[in-house]
Design a protein around this motif. Sequence first.
Motif, short mmCIF file in Angstrom:
data_model
loop_
_atom_site.label_atom_id
_atom_site.label_comp_id
_atom_site.label_asym_id
_atom_site.label_seq_id
_atom_site.Cartn_x
_atom_site.Cartn_y
_atom_site.Cartn_z
N TRP A 55 1.46 2.71 10.55
CA TRP A 55 1.61 2.08 9.24
C TRP A 55 2.97 2.43 8.61
N SER A 114 -3.30 -6.67 -6.15
CA SER A 114 -2.47 -5.74 -5.38
C SER A 114 -3.17 -4.40 -5.25
N ARG A 115 -2.97 -3.77 -4.09
CA ARG A 115 -3.61 -2.47 -3.87
C ARG A 115 -2.77 -1.65 -2.91
N LEU A 116 -2.91 -0.36 -3.02
CA LEU A 116 -2.26 0.57 -2.09
C LEU A 116 -3.19 0.75 -0.90
N SER A 117 -2.69 0.47 0.29
CA SER A 117 -3.52 0.66 1.49
C SER A 117 -3.23 1.99 2.17
N HIS A 118 -2.06 2.56 1.93
CA HIS A 118 -1.71 3.87 2.48
C HIS A 118 -0.84 4.60 1.47
N ARG A 155 3.07 -7.51 2.40
CA ARG A 155 2.75 -6.11 2.65
C ARG A 155 4.09 -5.38 2.67
N ALA A 195 -2.23 -5.59 10.67
CA ALA A 195 -3.32 -4.67 10.35
C ALA A 195 -4.37 -4.65 11.45
N GLU A 217 -0.31 -3.77 -0.60
CA GLU A 217 -0.71 -5.12 -0.21
C GLU A 217 -0.67 -5.99 -1.46
#
Length: 140
Positions: free
Chosen positions: A120, A41-45, A81, A109, A62
């Motif tokens: 976003w 998992s990661r922060l995209s914004h 997402r 995306a 994400e």
Amino acid sequence: MWLTPEGQAALADSTRHLVALEAWLRDFAMPTWFLPASPSSRLSHVAPGDFEGMRALLAVVEIPGGSPAMDLKTGRRLDSRRGLAIFRRGERIYMLFKETGGLLYTIRADSAAAASDSAWAAFVPSLGTFYRSMRFTAAD
């Protein structure tokens, strides 16, 4: 509250509370909820924004394989997402989220719209509808 004493002081300071919300997201929410669901998992914004007349932290996380929906052919969970609105109300931090990816959603995306600076955060109005339906205690 799940914040360090420094974070609690920042949350109480209207000029620094967004810093405290981001620390809460990165240091508490990510390792407590999102990373256990999917270690990738990661922060995209992550950006400050307005939510229902409040300054808030808006984010997108994400979560690979984090959707409750499954690919019927492979049996694999689909990716998730989620759009997040994180805000302080009284002494509490709230995080509302909405699924913004997957087969049933139009935000992609790779779409031209998602390439714009604000696309976003298209999830924010629908979270506002949910927020207005909530009832808070007098302490909030």
